[in-house]
Design a protein around this motif. Structure first.
Motif, PDB file in Angstrom:
ATOM      1  N   PHE A   1      40.558  53.337  10.761  1.00 46.93           N
ATOM      2  CA  PHE A   1      41.039  54.473  10.675  1.00 46.93           C
ATOM      3  C   PHE A   1      40.060  55.340  10.077  1.00 46.93           C
ATOM      4  CE2 PHE A   1      45.294  51.797  10.876  1.00 46.93           C
ATOM      5  CZ  PHE A   1      45.485  52.413  11.818  1.00 46.93           C
ATOM      6  N   GLY A   2      39.235  55.108   9.009  1.00 45.48           N
ATOM      7  CA  GLY A   2      37.854  56.425   8.709  1.00 45.48           C
ATOM      8  C   GLY A   2      38.022  56.886   9.882  1.00 45.48           C
TER       9      GLY A   2
ATOM     10  N   PRO B   1      47.537  69.336   4.589  1.00 40.16           N
ATOM     11  CA  PRO B   1      47.440  68.150   4.871  1.00 40.16           C
ATOM     12  C   PRO B   1      46.404  67.166   4.409  1.00 40.16           C
ATOM     13  CG  PRO B   1      45.214  69.277   5.399  1.00 40.16           C
ATOM     14  CD  PRO B   1      46.453  69.881   4.702  1.00 40.16           C
ATOM     15  N   ILE B   2      47.906  65.726   4.811  1.00 39.40           N
ATOM     16  CA  ILE B   2      47.829  63.860   3.931  1.00 39.40           C
ATOM     17  C   ILE B   2      47.088  63.003   4.842  1.00 39.40           C
ATOM     18  CG2 ILE B   2      48.354  62.858   3.080  1.00 39.40           C
ATOM     19  CD1 ILE B   2      49.561  64.867   1.285  1.00 39.40           C
ATOM     20  N   ARG B   3      46.072  62.643   5.381  1.00 36.94           N
ATOM     21  CA  ARG B   3      45.628  61.510   5.803  1.00 36.94           C
ATOM     22  C   ARG B   3      44.872  60.213   5.570  1.00 36.94           C
ATOM     23  NH1 ARG B   3      42.593  63.784  11.537  1.00 36.94           N
ATOM     24  NH2 ARG B   3      41.924  65.073  10.194  1.00 36.94           N
ATOM     25  N   SER B   4      45.535  59.822   5.022  1.00 36.66           N
ATOM     26  CA  SER B   4      45.171  58.064   3.981  1.00 36.66           C
ATOM     27  C   SER B   4      45.335  56.789   4.734  1.00 36.66           C
ATOM     28  CB  SER B   4      45.471  59.091   2.764  1.00 36.66           C
ATOM     29  OG  SER B   4      44.412  60.218   2.344  1.00 36.66           O
ATOM     30  N   ILE B   5      45.227  56.082   3.961  1.00 38.57           N
ATOM     31  CA  ILE B   5      45.384  55.495   4.092  1.00 38.57           C
ATOM     32  C   ILE B   5      45.419  53.983   2.820  1.00 38.57           C
ATOM     33  CG2 ILE B   5      45.183  54.560   6.758  1.00 38.57           C
ATOM     34  CD1 ILE B   5      42.762  52.842   5.494  1.00 38.57           C
ATOM     35  N   PHE B   6      46.791  52.802   2.809  1.00 43.57           N
ATOM     36  CA  PHE B   6      46.925  52.861   1.907  1.00 43.57           C
ATOM     37  C   PHE B   6      46.598  51.094   1.058  1.00 43.57           C
ATOM     38  CE2 PHE B   6      50.051  56.268   1.511  1.00 43.57           C
ATOM     39  CZ  PHE B   6      48.265  57.100   1.189  1.00 43.57           C
ATOM     40  N   PRO B   7      44.955  50.871   1.605  1.00 45.99           N
ATOM     41  CA  PRO B   7      45.546  49.034   1.126  1.00 45.99           C
ATOM     42  C   PRO B   7      45.457  48.446  -0.115  1.00 45.99           C
ATOM     43  CG  PRO B   7      43.083  49.689   1.322  1.00 45.99           C
ATOM     44  CD  PRO B   7      43.541  50.938   1.017  1.00 45.99           C
ATOM     45  N   GLY B   8      47.125  47.253  -0.168  1.00 46.10           N
ATOM     46  CA  GLY B   8      46.836  46.682  -1.670  1.00 46.10           C
ATOM     47  C   GLY B   8      47.501  44.960  -1.264  1.00 46.10           C
ATOM     48  N   ARG B   9      47.390  45.118  -2.618  1.00 44.49           N
ATOM     49  CA  ARG B   9      48.656  43.343  -2.745  1.00 44.49           C
ATOM     50  C   ARG B   9      50.584  43.644  -3.123  1.00 44.49           C
ATOM     51  NH1 ARG B   9      46.455  38.993  -6.949  1.00 44.49           N
ATOM     52  NH2 ARG B   9      46.573  41.118  -8.685  1.00 44.49           N
ATOM     53  N   VAL B  10      50.960  43.474  -2.257  1.00 44.72           N
ATOM     54  CA  VAL B  10      52.260  43.595  -2.582  1.00 44.72           C
ATOM     55  C   VAL B  10      53.172  42.196  -3.514  1.00 44.72           C
ATOM     56  CG1 VAL B  10      52.533  45.755  -1.276  1.00 44.72           C
ATOM     57  CG2 VAL B  10      53.308  43.240   0.109  1.00 44.72           C
ATOM     58  N   PHE B  11      54.394  42.278  -3.514  1.00 43.12           N
ATOM     59  CA  PHE B  11      55.130  41.098  -4.258  1.00 43.12           C
ATOM     60  C   PHE B  11      55.931  40.894  -3.761  1.00 43.12           C
ATOM     61  CE2 PHE B  11      51.630  42.673  -6.714  1.00 43.12           C
ATOM     62  CZ  PHE B  11      51.032  41.823  -6.422  1.00 43.12           C
ATOM     63  N   ARG B  12      56.824  39.824  -3.578  1.00 47.64           N
ATOM     64  CA  ARG B  12      58.439  39.543  -2.723  1.00 47.64           C
ATOM     65  C   ARG B  12      58.826  38.534  -3.463  1.00 47.64           C
ATOM     66  NH1 ARG B  12      58.838  42.833   2.948  1.00 47.64           N
ATOM     67  NH2 ARG B  12      57.456  44.340   2.395  1.00 47.64           N
ATOM     68  N   ASN B  13      60.285  37.936  -4.378  1.00 48.36           N
ATOM     69  CA  ASN B  13      60.554  37.118  -4.798  1.00 48.36           C
ATOM     70  C   ASN B  13      61.098  36.621  -3.710  1.00 48.36           C
ATOM     71  OD1 ASN B  13      61.356  34.965  -6.325  1.00 48.36           O
ATOM     72  ND2 ASN B  13      63.287  36.121  -6.873  1.00 48.36           N
ATOM     73  N   GLU B  14      59.971  35.366  -2.291  1.00 46.76           N
ATOM     74  CA  GLU B  14      60.338  35.135  -1.580  1.00 46.76           C
ATOM     75  C   GLU B  14      59.746  33.105  -1.341  1.00 46.76           C
ATOM     76  OE1 GLU B  14      59.469  36.232   2.133  1.00 46.76           O
ATOM     77  OE2 GLU B  14      60.125  38.046   1.805  1.00 46.76           O
ATOM     78  N   ALA B  15      60.731  32.963  -0.952  1.00 42.61           N
ATOM     79  CA  ALA B  15      59.958  30.523  -0.988  1.00 42.61           C
ATOM     80  C   ALA B  15      59.138  30.863   0.007  1.00 42.61           C
ATOM     81  CB  ALA B  15      60.927  30.281  -0.523  1.00 42.61           C
ATOM     82  N   ILE B  16      58.089  30.191  -0.718  1.00 43.06           N
ATOM     83  CA  ILE B  16      56.743  29.908  -0.116  1.00 43.06           C
ATOM     84  C   ILE B  16      56.662  28.790   1.162  1.00 43.06           C
ATOM     85  CG2 ILE B  16      53.742  28.871  -0.394  1.00 43.06           C
ATOM     86  CD1 ILE B  16      54.245  30.251  -3.182  1.00 43.06           C
ATOM     87  N   SER B  17      55.765  29.485   2.370  1.00 42.95           N
ATOM     88  CA  SER B  17      56.113  28.090   3.350  1.00 42.95           C
ATOM     89  C   SER B  17      54.886  28.485   4.157  1.00 42.95           C
ATOM     90  CB  SER B  17      57.528  28.682   4.278  1.00 42.95           C
ATOM     91  OG  SER B  17      57.548  30.195   5.110  1.00 42.95           O
TER      92      SER B  17
END
Ligand code: PHE
Length: 339
Positions: free
Chosen positions: A115-116, A181-197
């Motif tokens: 994307f850069g 004008p805005i042209r950006s990407i946003f990498p990062g960590r996210v969290f969801r209350n889901e069972a781990i599988s």
């Protein structure tokens, strides 16, 4: 008596110590008042007269020998370390392998790089968020079931403190502080209350993209994503957009790429469909622009969001998402050549 002296002398010539404390123990054992050498002096009175001269000399020699030996050992520790215990200090050190990049970092960097080249910059936002940035400003109506699409971790004491469930919150943070004008990407960590599988985890990573300017169209979105897919999965890759729903984009779509494993012919990874779903996208809903004080009559935009784990699993044929979080070197070592 002479035998005993000889035996002690032999013992003393073999004494070794690896700490100052050990030297002290040896000193006490041999030459302190009650030490083995001193004991010989008290036994001396029992030696028959005619042997006294010889034995006396031998004891004195032994005493000096013991004293010298202990001094020598103690000297070695004078500067804190033993001077010589057979170590070859000129020997080259064991070479240590440098660490390798985590596969998720490798793929994230690759996405940032692609994307850069299209002029997208990188921005980040907080992982601990509030309702406004994760839901309300993104056009999730209050009590709307769409909030249940993402099982949110709330802080019990304050429902307005939560862990972001997607990186779309960073869209809001960026639009609140910048006009197009805005042209950006946003990498990062996210969290969801889901069972781990094998297929889902309560912590994962996303990359969000946002382009807002005058006259941004769905065709721009499609062309951008096609370029991205070809760069990431190879020139032959095809894409397909299927209508979908997200509160913050209208129209919304999900993007599939032709299966990079079977080339679209059908295999167990693509469940014999030839396609793999990799991201959600759409035109930024005018309500979202307005929430951030951006004039929706003047500006339009597109947004997209993808999971880095899923893309990494597809790219490298990884079958279980839990591998990413276990830090097993046998797994990580396999990405040594990736940069
Ligand atoms: N935030 C969405 C998700 O986590 C993905 C998305 C981002 C969809 C941007 C459309 C536009 O599923």
């Amino acid at each position: 008596m002479l035998d005993k002296i000889k035996q002690l002398q032999e013992e003393l010539s073999n004494i070794k110590a690896s700490t100052v404390e050990e030297v002290d123990e040896l000193r006490i054992k041999y030459i302190s008042k009650k030490g083995l050498v001193s004991q010989l002096f008290s036994e001396f009175k029992n030696v028959p007269n005619e042997q006294k001269k010889e034995v006396g000399q031998a004891i004195n020699v032994l005493k000096n020998f013991a004293q010298d030996k202990i001094n020598e050992l103690r000297d070695r520790f004078n500067n804190g370390t033993p001077k010589d215990d057979g170590l070859d200090l000129t020997r080259p050190g064991e070479s240590m392998k440098p660490g390798t990049r985590h596969p998720l970092s490798v793929v994230r960097n690759e996405i940032i790089d692609i994307f850069g080249r299209l002029g997208f910059t990188v921005a980040e936002g907080p992982e601990i968020e509030d309702d406004w940035h994760v839901f309300s400003a993104l056009n999730f109506p209050p009590e709307h079931p769409a909030r249940d699409m993402q099982d949110t971790f709330f802080i019990e004491k304050d429902p307005d403190v939560l862990l972001r469930t997607h990186t779309s919150s960073v869209q809001i943070r960026v639009m609140e502080r910048t006009q197009p004008p805005i042209r950006s990407i946003f990498p990062g960590r996210v969290f969801r209350n889901e069972a781990i599988s094998a297929r889902s985890h309560c912590i994962f990573h996303q990359v969000e993209g946002l382009y807002v300017d005058e006259n941004v169209s769905f065709a721009d979105l499609k062309q951008t994503l096609l370029y991205f897919a070809k760069e990431l999965f190879g020139e032959k890759t095809k894409i397909r957009l299927r209508p979908s729903y997200f509160p913050f984009t209208e129209p919304s779509a999900e993007m599939d790429v032709s299966c990079s494993i079977c080339g679209g012919k059908g295999c167990n990874v693509c469940k014999y469909t030839g396609w793999l779903e990799i991201l959600g996208c759409g035109m930024v809903d005018p309500n979202v622009l307005e929430s951030c004080n951006i004039d929706s009559r003047k500006y339009t935009g597109f947004a997209f969001g993808m999971g880095i784990e899923r893309i990494t699993m597809l790219k490298y044929g990884i079958k279980d998402i839990r591998h990413f979080f276990e830090n097993d070197v046998r797994f990580l070592k396999q990405f040594e050549s990736a940069i």
